[in-house]
Design an enzyme around this catalytic site. Structure first.
Site: not given
Lengths: 488, 484
Positions: A79, A154, A178
């Protein structure tokens, strides 16, 4: 059929048997990204040179070492909130465009130590703030099961890439759900470790007291292998627990016979879609059939958790993002007539609307005269939420619930209603407030969309979460399903 | 109108002499390094970097607090103080807000020989900011450069109660505090370079009134003298405001050395809201009683008590005792000399006189003096015993200091031990009178000033070893002026 359809242990077996090399595996992953990510948007950038260099090193280790690590030669993605030395790291924000960290996050370094091969940086909501990935400053990621729907956020890029077989596993971060939410929406496994189980050093902070790095993977075992690599104390992060991680692999085979599993009444309240309810009910039946005892429990503070979260998280955001002042990061505003205006211009241009909203919210709740009414009260609610959990864990081994009230929603559906977007995380964020362990495991489909079951365990109860998650996975038997268009 | 009285409290920031910075492994020593070379992801405030508490800084703060008689709570924590400024890389300073490391102590100090006491509100720990280099004057510069070598250096804040009542008390309080920090070895006391900094809060009120007046915070004073001057200026300024019927504005003012005046920096309305909240990157600090007791046991003798003890024990003059205990290394040197058998008052004179001058010229701390205390003690003993003259002793000390040799060895090698043998002395005196017949007759006829050259001639004839006192006595006798 792609090599990326295989589990990590299967890939490891074949890599050791020299059926293919790590370089070939990395090239296949990079090739799939090249061919397929155009319609997905999961990658912010690929790192082919780094990947091939790491793959060559992995091939040498596979040849030389008697017992190379399980992740040796396995393609992964990070990420974009995870600092990668020399590789642009933006956290999905314009203000960090061009930022090449001079250091690796601890989790990045640990995966590198174990021979994993980094294929790229994954798209995410700006500074991990969002539940749909629509807050990325660069591109939206779409759901691989339905291009008109969101992948969840997210860590949406991280989840979508695993579901679409563009990476074997990825790392995400979970501040209020997330990792678990996009895992549920994309049909993959996502683990939120207990607060302090995994180092946050080098993780671009969203809310420091809530953030945890966790793996996204096709199977519970794959997730466990990644978690075992990254978990454990780190002297660079004083909030890591000194407790040893222990053997997580053993938990996978233990089964659920004799376990007491709690179902929080408040998590099945109104708003739960029928299709989600149906998948969850069947998961409950499987677990009972496997010998678990299911009991209803109550977490009475749940209704206040969302409000408390949206005070505490923005408060920390307002402080954590202050370093993004346009002077050392961002394009800079040399024409601004004053220092204050330079800050304002840079941050107005550099941050998207959701980030600005949370910075404003957080600045407000910490302001003198409002601190007691908001921040302090929210911290008290947080204590109550944590007490709820520790009380129920006196009577049950783990909790199970749907991960989200609905499957993936449509792109744009909630972008104009922040409160509806915030409610997406209602079932996941209490675990962050309490600092306990949790995961989401695919349990079935509703109208063709994946539905995940959330397993919550006590503080440092990762093994228990994996044990229950593995049982759900065995019964559901869905992990080999590949979204149409990515199955070739 | 009743006479006005000043109410003053000082906030002192002291950089701690730790090896590494407050929250990272970079060196705490930052002066003279290329800009931004003494930095890492943590003190640069790079995204993702995290702080780790420097345990030594915590210990030094607790030790200082204990020396000031503070309480050390078992539970303490760090907080974030949020504000934007280019020298603050994270946009917040890690400091301590409502649960500092220590609370409630006092500091003793002297004003005009009278001992006073000032309350200490708290001693807490935080991190220093970087430094800015403006291309010209701050308000007109085209650009400013940021150097983060200093960012993250451990900074201890000592907050004093508003117990001071006149500007001249302030530098005395600060001197006593500085001396304490020096004796604890936690700070180098350098106000010019800013490793010790002082802000003052000052208000006026009619004498006898209990309530405080409106306070003004004064910054930018980097010497004892400017501290006193700034406060005196404020007393005059605020008195004038009040006496003309106005009210003092609550504000922050900066001392301008050039203008010898304080200048308004920001008003109460412009005051920042620092939005303090607990630092989530650091766990709360549990301070064990064992640690506190261990640190208490390691405290040095308080400077004022040390001074009284040395004064009484060795019959030193008040001023001598004060100077010899100014810094711990001075006191240590002195005590080592006395332990080596040097008579205390002479030891103090030699240390504060010739040795200190040599150290100052060579820019050497007394700790690094090439003539160690034991060697200087040896020299002092010889002078006191009349074996060498004071003059010879001082000359030898200069050479010993320059060559790192033992002064006693130098005296022995050169045969500089004074000769007082009567027959030998008589011979040199005879020689001197032969050489300077004019001086001899002048002295005989009553000119006292002629004695000097004669003594010099005796010393010269002896190669410098003749005892000068004995030489003048013998000269007087020989030239018929023995009686008087």
């Amino acid at each position: 059929m792609s090599l990326l359809d295989l589990s990590i242990s299967e890939l490891g077996r074949r890599l050791r048997a020299r059926e293919f090399s790590s370089v070939e595996l990395a090239e296949e992953a990079l090739g799939r990204v090249e061919a397929l990510d155009g319609k997905l948007g999961a990658f912010l950038r690929t790192t082919p040179e780094l990947a091939l260099e790491q793959a060559r090193a992995a091939d040498r280790r596979l040849a030389d070492e008697a017992d190379p690590p399980a992740l040796c030669g396995i393609p992964i993605g990070h990420k974009d909130v995870l600092c990668t030395r020399g590789v642009e790291t933006t956290a999905g924000s314009r203000i960090l465009e061009g930022f090449r960290p001079p250091y690796d996050a601890t989790v990045v370094a640990r995966l590198a130590r174990d021979g994993a091969v980094v294929v790229g940086k994954m798209n995410c909501d700006e500074f991990a703030m969002g539940s749909s990935n629509e807050n990325s400053a660069f591109q939206p990621t779409v759901n691989p099961w339905d291009a008109e729907r969101v992948p969840g956020g997210s860590s949406g890029g991280s989840a979508a890439a695993v579901a679409a077989r563009l990476s074997v596993a990825t790392l995400g971060t979970d501040t209020g759900g997330s990792v678990r939410l996009p895992a549920s929406f994309c049909g993959v496994v996502g683990v939120k470790p207990s607060y302090g189980r995994v180092s946050r050093y080098g993780v671009i902070a969203f809310a420091s007291s809530l953030d945890q790095v966790g793996p996204l993977a096709k199977t519970v075992e794959d997730a466990q292998l990644v978690l075992s690599s990254i978990a454990g104390p780190d002297r660079r992060d004083s909030t890591t627990s000194p407790a040893p991680v222990g053997d997580l692999a053993g938990a996978l085979q233990e089964g659920v016979r004799g376990l007491r599993l709690g179902i929080p009444r408040e998590y099945l309240a109104a708003g739960l879609e029928d299709g989600v309810k149906a998948v969850f009910d069947s998961a409950c039946r499987w677990l009972e059939a496997e010998g678990a005892e299911l009991v209803e429990v109550s977490l009475p503070s749940t209704e206040y958790a969302l409000a408390a979260y949206y005070v505490i998280a923005p408060a920390e955001v307002s402080s954590n993002l202050a370093r993004m002042d346009g002077i050392r990061f961002g394009p800079g505003e040399p024409q601004a007539p004053s220092l204050l205006e330079a800050y304002e211009l840079a941050r107005n241009r550099g941050f998207g609307p959701e980030v600005r909203r949370r910075v404003a919210l957080g600045t407000f709740v910490l302001s003198s005269g409002y601190y007691d009414a908001y921040y302090l009260r929210a911290q008290k609610v947080r204590t109550l939420v944590a007490r709820d959990f520790s009380r129920v864990f006196d009577g049950v081994d783990a909790l199970i619930s749907p991960t989200a009230p609905t499957p993936a929603f449509r792109l744009g559906e909630r972008t104009h209603d922040p409160l509806a977007m915030y409610a997406t995380d209602a079932l996941t964020l209490p675990a962050n407030l309490a600092g306990i362990s949790g995961l989401s495991v695919p349990a079935g489909f509703a109208s063709g969309l994946p539905v995940g079951v959330q397993v919550l365990g006590p503080y440092l109860g990762e093994a228990m979460c994996l044990r229950v998650g593995a049982a759900v996975e065995r019964s559901a038997d869905v992990w080999r399903r590949v979204p149409a268009g990515f199955d070739g | 109108m009743a006479e006005l009285e000043a109410v003053i409290g000082l906030e002192v920031h002291a950089q701690l002499l730790t090896r590494s910075k407050m929250f990272c492994g970079c060196r705490a020593e930052y002066l003279g390094l290329p800009p931004n070379s003494n930095t890492c992801p943590t003190c640069l405030g790079l995204p993702g970097a995290l702080p780790v508490i420097n345990g030594r800084a915590v210990e030094m703060t607790i030790q200082t607090a204990l020396a000031l008689g503070c309480r050390i709570p078992e539970f303490s924590k760090f907080d974030r103080k949020n504000y934007f400024y280019p020298d603050l890389p994270k946009g917040y300073q890690i400091s301590q807000y409502d649960l500092p490391l220590s609370l409630g102590g006092h500091l003793e100090f002297e004003v005009d020989g009278e001992r006073r006491s000032c309350g200490i509100t708290r001693v807490h720990l935080e991190e220093d900011a970087g430094t800015l280099h403006h291309a010209g004057e701050i308000h007109t510069a085209k650009f400013s450069l940021v150097d983060l070598n200093r960012a993250g250096v451990p900074l201890m804040e000592i907050v004093g109660e508003p117990d001071l009542r006149s500007p001249k008390e302030a530098p005395q309080y600060l001197r006593a505090l500085r001396q304490l920090l020096l004796h604890l070895g936690v700070n180098d006391g350098n106000m010019e370079q800013g490793s010790l900094r002082c802000d003052a809060n000052i208000s006026l009120r009619p004498r006898g009134q209990r309530e405080f007046g409106v306070k003004v915070e004064v910054k930018n004073m980097n010497s004892f003298r400017s501290l006193e001057a700034a406060l005196e200026f404020e007393v005059r300024r605020q008195s004038a405001v009040i006496e003309s019927g106005g009210t003092v504005r609550q504000e922050t003012r900066g001392w301008s050395e050039a203008e010898q005046a304080t200048v308004s920096q920001r008003s109460k309305e412009e005051a920042q809201d620092y939005r303090y909240f607990p630092e989530p990157d650091l766990p709360p600090l549990q301070v064990s009683r064992e640690l506190v007791e261990r640190l208490r046991a390691g405290l040095p003798e308080p400077p004022l008590r040390l001074r009284d003890r040395l004064r009484d024990q060795h019959q030193l003059a008040e001023e001598q005792a004060a100077l010899i205990t100014e810094r711990p290394q001075d006191a240590a040197y002195f005590e080592a000399m006395v332990a080596a058998g040097a008579p205390p008052r002479s030891a103090a004179n030699w240390q504060l006189g010739p040795l200190q001058a040599l150290c100052k010229d060579a820019k050497l701390d007394i700790e690094r003096s090439p003539v160690p205390a034991v060697e200087l003690a040896g020299l002092v003993r010889m002078v006191e015993a009349g074996e060498v003259s004071g003059t010879t002793g001082r000359e030898v000390l200069v050479e010993a200091f320059a060559t790192s040799r033992s002064p006693v060895d130098l005296i022995r090698e050169r045969g500089l031990i004074q000769v007082s043998d009567a027959a030998q002395m008589e011979a040199w005196v005879g020689e001197a009178i032969r050489q300077l017949p004019k001086a001899a007759s002048d002295f005989q006829s009553g000119n006292d000033r002629a004695l000097g050259p004669l003594v010099g001639a005796v010393r010269k004839a002896s190669g410098g070893v003749a005892n000068p006192d004995l030489a003048s006595r013998l000269l007087r006798e020989r030239l018929g002026r023995g009686g008087g």
